[in-house]
Design a protein around this motif. Structure first.
Motif: not given
Length: 651
Positions: A121-143
């Motif tokens: 919220a302080m550093m991002g330039s997008s008004k619409d992006l909602a930040v959080g975890t994602v499934a693909v990155a989670s799967l990559l970490i687990a793998s």
């Protein structure tokens, strides 16, 4: 006299192509460096600023919140409040679900939806992006981490590696942004992302069959064959209670998504469905004591906000390379998804986001997150779409979501004790099915078959190999395609459009006519060491084919070869040598080489290498039309000279 002669006869002579004035090497190098790394000219906003205003502009550049916060109004806050609460209802169940997918404690999913959104919220330039975890990155970490350390056997070390990988991902992302190296992410083409995301979504769905079937033990491999083998060798352990419960809630989630797509005004139905499913399932399990009948539940969740995890970062061998590799790969994937999502919604609202600033923002939120018990976060499409549809106006919606998650962490975590894991599996599967974009794959097939092959390569690489193999295959095919474009540039024959001075490809325009005695070739790429030899051979082959065709038909023999260099943006010393060799080869065949529309860099290098003297400045023209007119004039002059000589001999 034909159309091709008009340009030459209507003026005193063809306009000469000038040699650009010499520039100091440092000036040229600086201009090229600026164009490569600063194409968006990020410093233009500081040009007319002085003193404290320039310092404030610098702070606003790196902290966009300083730009929009002073102009923030209560009306904007009302919109952001509604959007923030809406995405919080989605972030809470998704955060818990994706943390389980990464083989991490469920509470980390909530931690990761609290601190990183505040940083963005302080550093991002997008008004619409909602930040959080994602499934693909989670799967990559687990793998990737699961290959070295078992989350079940050594959860403490696994957790440390997850934090360390997140830290490396943040450092890598920030470095790309600060060094203006965002173009590296562009090697993940649209086709690559479609195939990779589809394959990853398929793998994630297959992994969720463990929860849907109520299995206790499951393969750590992600490929299709291993997963199917693990499922069908344990048919005696399938739990009908889990199957019924999971299938029911999966149907409910898919139904709400379908209704929301049919009528976008009811987007909140789909957004609230995951949390509604968690609440209903938890109540059902609590009332029926289903946890005593084979239905697995989350269990105890620790109350309180994020504890510091600075001391949990592990930079010691032999695991530092594992964390580094996982951090770089997941960081690239997270960047590609987050920036693509941000740009998509920015286009809808007609504003611009700076890709390099977004990289810095993503990097900083992951660095800070790794120090506060969070794992990798980015801007997931599903959450951002809900944020957009809910009417968010600024990044304040992320702050509202973070506050809602904080309240949950402080007071509401005991309520998730009886949440069944099968519902989390249903939530993940419903989200992942939306990432399998078969319509985009069909579109690729109709538009570009090679892009479709790239898409399939990424998809099958992920599904039958692993997430890393799929990514490597897709990027390798994309890079190979780029190399083929460079090493095998397109060359085409040009002809004259009747009653005009326009010259176009004869294979595209059937009405285009070849000029007797003149052969026109268009080179459609820069000339480098990688393609110079190919172009020399290909041009010679074109000329051989043309001369054979002329002999067969008995038409006028070939005397001039015109190379249209309008699309040749640059050339190196190998390209210059190729033109010099081509000139000598054509001279031996009594053919004249003519150049049309060369750029400033080509003219400068031809002049510096003295090749320009060999070709002759008089045989370099501004346009193809002028080159053809000059060649036609010479042909007519030669014919008149020959006919006059014959007449004199007869007399």
């Amino acid at each position: 006299m034909g159309n091709a002669d008009l340009a030459f006869t209507d003026m005193e002579g063809p306009r000469r192509v000038p040699i650009p004035p010499a520039r100091p090497f440092l000036d040229t190098f600086q201009a090229n460096l600026k164009e490569t790394f600063f194409p968006d000219d990020p410093f233009r906003q500081f040009k007319n600023e002085r003193g404290s205003r320039k310092v404030l502009s610098a702070f606003q550049y790196f902290l966009p919140v300083l730009e929009w916060a002073p102009k923030y109004t209560f009306n904007l806050f009302k919109s952001d409040l509604i959007a923030g609460i809406t995405i919080a209802s989605l972030a809470i169940p998704q955060g818990i679900s994706y943390a389980k997918l990464a083989n991490l404690p469920p509470i980390l999913g909530l931690y990761s939806s609290f601190v990183p959104p505040l940083v963005y919220a302080m550093m991002g330039s997008s008004k619409d992006l909602a930040v959080g975890t994602v499934a693909v990155a989670s799967l990559l970490i687990a793998s990737m981490l699961g290959k070295e350390v078992s989350a079940a056997e050594n959860p403490g070390l696994y957790l440390k590696l997850a934090f360390t990988a997140t830290f490396f991902a943040g450092v890598f992302q920030s470095a790309l942004g600060l060094l203006r190296l965002g173009f590296i992410v562009d090697f993940l083409s649209h086709a690559t992302i479609v195939g990779f995301m589809g394959g990853a979504a398929t793998v994630v769905c297959l992994q969720q069959l463990k929860g849907m079937l109520g299995l206790q033990h499951f393969t750590s491999s992600t490929d299709l064959i291993s997963v199917m083998e693990s499922i069908f060798t344990q048919t005696h352990q399938w739990r009908w209670e889990s199957v019924v419960l999971g299938s029911s809630f999966l149907f409910f989630l898919l139904l709400t998504r379908y209704l929301s797509k049919r009528n976008p005004k009811f987007f909140w139905v789909s957004a609230a469905a995951p949390l509604t499913s968690v609440v209903l399932a938890s109540i059902l399990v609590y009332l029926t004591h289903a946890e005593n009948h084979g239905v697995q539940v989350i269990g105890y969740l620790k109350k309180g906000i994020n504890p510091l995890s600075v001391t949990s970062l592990d930079f010691s061998p032999p695991y530092i390379m594992v964390s580094l590799k996982a951090g770089i790969i997941t960081g690239i994937i997270a960047l590609a998804e987050g920036i693509a999502v941000g740009r998509s919604f920015a286009m809808f609202k007609n504003y611009h986001i700076d890709g390099n600033k977004e990289m810095i923002a993503f990097g900083m939120m992951n660095i800070v997150g790794s120090l506060t018990s969070c794992y990798l976060t980015t801007g997931p499409f599903s959450r951002s779409a809900v944020n957009y549809n809910a009417g968010c106006k600024t990044a304040m919606s992320n702050v509202v979501m973070a506050i809602a998650v904080m309240i949950t962490l402080l007071f509401l975590t005991p309520l998730f004790h009886y949440t069944p894991l099968v519902v989390l599996s249903a939530i993940i599967m419903s989200a992942m099915l939306g990432l399998i974009d078969y319509e985009a794959a069909i579109h690729l097939w109709h538009v570009d078959k090679i892009d479709f092959c790239v898409c399939l390569g990424a998809y099958f690489g992920v599904v039958f190999g692993s997430v890393e193999i799929g990514l490597i295959v897709a990027v390798a095919i994309s890079i190979l395609r780029v190399l083929l474009f460079v090493a095998r540039p397109r060359t085409t024959v040009l002809g004259n459009i009747p009653n005009s001075m326009i010259y176009r490809r004869v294979d595209q325009y059937p009405i285009a006519q070849c000029i007797p005695g003149i052969f026109i070739l268009h080179i459609d790429a820069p000339i480098y060491f990688a393609n110079a030899s190919y172009l020399r051979e290909r041009i010679s082959r074109w000329i051989d084919d043309e001369e054979e065709a002329l002999k067969t038909t008995g038409r006028t023999s070939l005397q001039y070869v015109i190379l249209d260099l309008g699309a040749v943006g640059s050339i190196d010393t190998s390209g210059i040598s190729m033109l010099e060799d081509l000139k000598k080869s054509l001279d031996r065949r009594s053919l004249q080489l003519v150049l049309a529309n060369p750029g400033s860099e080509i003219m400068k290098k031809l002049d510096n290498s003295k090749v320009l003297e060999g070709i002759g400045h008089e045989w370099i023209f501004l346009t193809v039309a002028e080159a053809v007119s000059a060649c036609n004039f010479m042909l007519h002059t030669e014919k008149q000279t020959d006919s006059n000589g014959t007449r004199d001999n007869l007399v």
